[in-house]
Motif scaffolding. Structure first.
Motif, short mmCIF file in Angstrom:
data_model
loop_
_atom_site.label_atom_id
_atom_site.label_comp_id
_atom_site.label_asym_id
_atom_site.label_seq_id
_atom_site.Cartn_x
_atom_site.Cartn_y
_atom_site.Cartn_z
N PHE A 86 3.46 -1.05 3.92
CA PHE A 86 3.10 0.33 3.62
C PHE A 86 4.37 1.03 3.17
N ALA A 121 -8.79 -1.21 6.70
CA ALA A 121 -9.24 -1.56 5.35
C ALA A 121 -8.70 -2.91 4.88
N TYR A 122 -7.50 -3.27 5.33
CA TYR A 122 -6.86 -4.51 4.86
C TYR A 122 -6.64 -5.51 6.00
N SER A 178 0.41 10.77 5.42
CA SER A 178 -0.21 9.49 5.81
C SER A 178 0.83 8.48 6.29
N LEU A 234 1.49 5.07 0.46
CA LEU A 234 0.86 6.19 1.17
C LEU A 234 1.50 7.49 0.72
N VAL A 258 0.87 -1.18 0.00
CA VAL A 258 0.00 0.00 0.00
C VAL A 258 0.90 1.23 0.00
N ASP A 282 -5.86 2.66 12.76
CA ASP A 282 -5.49 3.30 11.51
C ASP A 282 -6.44 2.84 10.41
N TYR A 318 -6.06 2.60 7.22
CA TYR A 318 -5.45 1.73 6.21
C TYR A 318 -5.32 0.31 6.74
#
Length: 162
Positions: free
Chosen positions: A68, A51-52, A34, A30, A28, A46, A48
């Motif tokens: 990330f 989301a995953y 972020s 960023l 991911v 967080d 992110y």
């Protein structure tokens, strides 16, 4: 007694440090602040990570993680949340983008890259020593690199690997 306050890193016992196989389930990227927010506040919920979250788990000796990567610096943070909304386990990965790029190259691309790097290193060495003019043909002759066969082999191998 007045309580003492300071910042420090608390480590587990050395026996708890066991390397495990890492499987990066998703990278991911960023942007902006972020990445810094995530890196500096790994123990905070967080969006992110949320989301995953379902992609992160440990199975046997393999940790399935997210990586990330900061768009600007290329640094990364490897995260395994163990089902939480924050990073339960994490590791800072300096220059993670280079790690990703080298992983994406096929064996043929890596060989070609290494062969061409030898020539580039020689050019840099000569320039550093004050060499003003460089003859590419001479560099090729000194390197024992047959460019036509290297390119032919690289193209053939890349077509076979894809």
């Amino acid at each position: 007694m007045k309580k003492l306050h300071f910042n420090s890193t608390l480590n587990h016992k050395a026996s708890d440090y066991k390397p495990c196989e890492i499987c990066v389930e998703r990278v991911v990227t960023l942007y902006g602040r972020s990445f810094e927010e995530l890196k500096n506040h790994l123990m905070h919920d967080d969006p992110y990570i949320v989301a995953y979250r379902d992609l992160m788990y440990t199975e046997g000796d393999t940790a399935h993680c997210l990586l990330f990567v900061d768009y600007d610096s290329g640094d990364g943070v490897l995260v395994e949340s163990e089902g939480s909304n924050y990073a339960r386990k994490s590791q800072f990965i300096p220059n993670a983008r280079a790690l990703l790029e080298s992983n994406e190259m096929t064996a043929a691309e890596t060989r070609l890259h290494n062969d061409l790097k030898k020539i580039a290193d020689k050019v840099a060495e000569l320039a550093h020593c004050g060499e003003i003019s460089l003859a590419f043909d001479e560099l090729l002759a000194e390197s024992d690199l047959d460019v036509k066969s290297v390119l032919r082999d690289a193209v053939t191998a890349m077509l076979r690997e894809r």
